[in-house]
Design an enzyme around this catalytic site. Structure first.
Site, PDB file in Angstrom:
ATOM      1  N   ARG A  70     -18.997  -2.882  10.348  1.00 32.11           N
ATOM      2  CA  ARG A  70     -17.469  -3.019  10.995  1.00 32.11           C
ATOM      3  C   ARG A  70     -17.026  -1.614  11.231  1.00 32.11           C
ATOM      4  O   ARG A  70     -17.308  -0.743  10.865  1.00 32.11           O
ATOM      5  CB  ARG A  70     -16.630  -3.527   9.741  1.00 32.11           C
ATOM      6  CG  ARG A  70     -16.197  -5.048   9.932  1.00 32.11           C
ATOM      7  CD  ARG A  70     -15.538  -5.382   8.654  1.00 32.11           C
ATOM      8  NE  ARG A  70     -14.492  -4.399   7.874  1.00 32.11           N
ATOM      9  CZ  ARG A  70     -13.973  -4.801   6.847  1.00 32.11           C
ATOM     10  NH1 ARG A  70     -14.374  -5.631   5.968  1.00 32.11           N
ATOM     11  NH2 ARG A  70     -12.730  -3.875   6.734  1.00 32.11           N
TER      12      ARG A  70
ATOM     13  N   ARG B  38     -22.023  -1.065   3.634  1.00 30.17           N
ATOM     14  CA  ARG B  38     -21.988  -2.452   3.886  1.00 30.17           C
ATOM     15  C   ARG B  38     -22.524  -2.966   5.534  1.00 30.17           C
ATOM     16  O   ARG B  38     -21.997  -2.088   6.589  1.00 30.17           O
ATOM     17  CB  ARG B  38     -20.485  -2.978   3.764  1.00 30.17           C
ATOM     18  CG  ARG B  38     -20.056  -4.453   4.213  1.00 30.17           C
ATOM     19  CD  ARG B  38     -18.823  -4.828   3.316  1.00 30.17           C
ATOM     20  NE  ARG B  38     -17.673  -4.270   4.185  1.00 30.17           N
ATOM     21  CZ  ARG B  38     -16.410  -4.307   3.519  1.00 30.17           C
ATOM     22  NH1 ARG B  38     -16.310  -4.863   2.416  1.00 30.17           N
ATOM     23  NH2 ARG B  38     -15.673  -3.428   4.007  1.00 30.17           N
TER      24      ARG B  38
ATOM     25  N   ARG C 241       0.661  -1.012   0.090  1.00 32.35           N
ATOM     26  CA  ARG C 241       0.079  -0.053  -0.061  1.00 32.35           C
ATOM     27  C   ARG C 241       0.886   1.233  -0.088  1.00 32.35           C
ATOM     28  O   ARG C 241       0.476   2.126  -0.061  1.00 32.35           O
ATOM     29  CB  ARG C 241      -0.868  -0.021   1.269  1.00 32.35           C
ATOM     30  CG  ARG C 241      -2.250  -0.587   0.870  1.00 32.35           C
ATOM     31  CD  ARG C 241      -2.717  -0.631   2.531  1.00 32.35           C
ATOM     32  NE  ARG C 241      -4.242  -0.247   2.637  1.00 32.35           N
ATOM     33  CZ  ARG C 241      -5.379  -1.673   2.656  1.00 32.35           C
ATOM     34  NH1 ARG C 241      -4.930  -2.881   2.660  1.00 32.35           N
ATOM     35  NH2 ARG C 241      -6.552  -1.180   2.854  1.00 32.35           N
TER      36      ARG C 241
ATOM     37  N   ARG D 263      -9.899   5.963   4.954  1.00 31.13           N
ATOM     38  CA  ARG D 263      -9.347   5.083   4.138  1.00 31.13           C
ATOM     39  C   ARG D 263      -9.179   5.368   2.696  1.00 31.13           C
ATOM     40  O   ARG D 263      -8.349   5.206   2.201  1.00 31.13           O
ATOM     41  CB  ARG D 263     -10.115   3.790   4.344  1.00 31.13           C
ATOM     42  CG  ARG D 263     -10.165   3.178   5.459  1.00 31.13           C
ATOM     43  CD  ARG D 263     -11.226   2.112   5.765  1.00 31.13           C
ATOM     44  NE  ARG D 263     -10.912   0.883   5.205  1.00 31.13           N
ATOM     45  CZ  ARG D 263     -12.064   0.051   4.992  1.00 31.13           C
ATOM     46  NH1 ARG D 263     -13.272   0.275   5.512  1.00 31.13           N
ATOM     47  NH2 ARG D 263     -11.925  -1.055   4.172  1.00 31.13           N
TER      48      ARG D 263
END
Ligand code: AMP
Length: 220
Positions: free
Chosen positions: A164, A131, A92, A175
């Site tokens: 989550r 989600r 990353r 993110r």
């Protein structure tokens, strides 16, 4: 068919890297490793160090040193890089990419291709912040695209769905910003090696997979 490919998947959170990793692994018979999944497993087992958990929950990155050691020791050295692999979520940063290149070079190996599963930022935001997961059986839903039959409850077992911690809006913003600010630059790093391929991640998973296979010179 390309044999024993060594593939890195890049893409915003929610781009479907995990799905593509599984399809590639199945087709080419290579193991796959997701650094994010590795951390989630540690958390489930109650073994995730607190300082790492804090970074992940906030949507930031775990240190290069920690992740490099994990990928090298928990995956590459045990599986044997020679046999090929798919990496999902690693590297990353340029420091991680350099570490991986050097690790492979010591065995006279290099990456086969680096595939960027490209989606717009807005799509990433909806796919992740929408989600919901069932803590009992792991099934996933999305409040925008695939709602459960009964609001907030699992279709399979009826358990209340949860979000989550790192899927919460503030974490998702971070993110995405982290990806754009840090990980995005891996595109030019790998393009300079002639290894960088971009596929359209907004299409259905099978179409994306066909595009990846074509890119690997292995038409579907
Ligand atoms: P993912 O499921 O790949 O989005 O990963 C979930 C979280 O784990 C990320 O938001 C990071 O906090 C952490 N993580 C996973 N892979 C890496 C990596 N290669 N470098 C640093 N942090 C990572």
């Amino acid at each position: 068919m390309v044999r024993h490919p060594r593939i890195v998947l890049l893409g915003l959170p929610g781009s479907g890297k995990g799905t593509q990793a599984a399809l590639i692994a199945g087709k080419f018979g290579v193991p796959t490793f997701s650094s994010g999944e590795y951390f989630r497993n540690l958390r489930r087992e109650g073994k995730l160090p607190a300082e790492i958990a804090t970074k992940i929950n906030a949507g930031g990155l775990v240190s290069d040193e920690d992740v490099n050691i994990i990928v090298a020791e928990s995956f590459l050295s045990t599986q044997g890089a020679q046999a090929g692999f798919v990496l999902d979520g690693y590297p990353r940063t340029v420091a991680q990419a350099t570490f991986l290149d050097q690790y492979l070079a010591k065995q006279n190996l290099s990456l086969t291709a680096v595939v960027d599963v490209d989606i717009p930022v807005e799509t990433a935001f909806q796919r992740i912040s929408g989600r919901r997961v069932c803590p009992a059986d792991g099934s996933t839903y999305n409040i925008y695209y695939s709602r459960p039959e009964k609001d907030g409850l699992c279709n399979i077992c009826g358990s209340p769905l949860i979000q989550r911690e790192d899927d919460r809006e503030e974490s998702v913003q971070t993110r995405i910003a982290t990806y754009e600010g840090i990980t995005r630059s891996l595109g030019s790093y790998y393009a300079a090696q002639g290894k960088f391929v971009v596929v359209d991640g907004t299409r259905d998973p099978e179409a994306v997979f066909s595009e990846i296979q074509e890119a690997l010179n292995d038409p579907a």
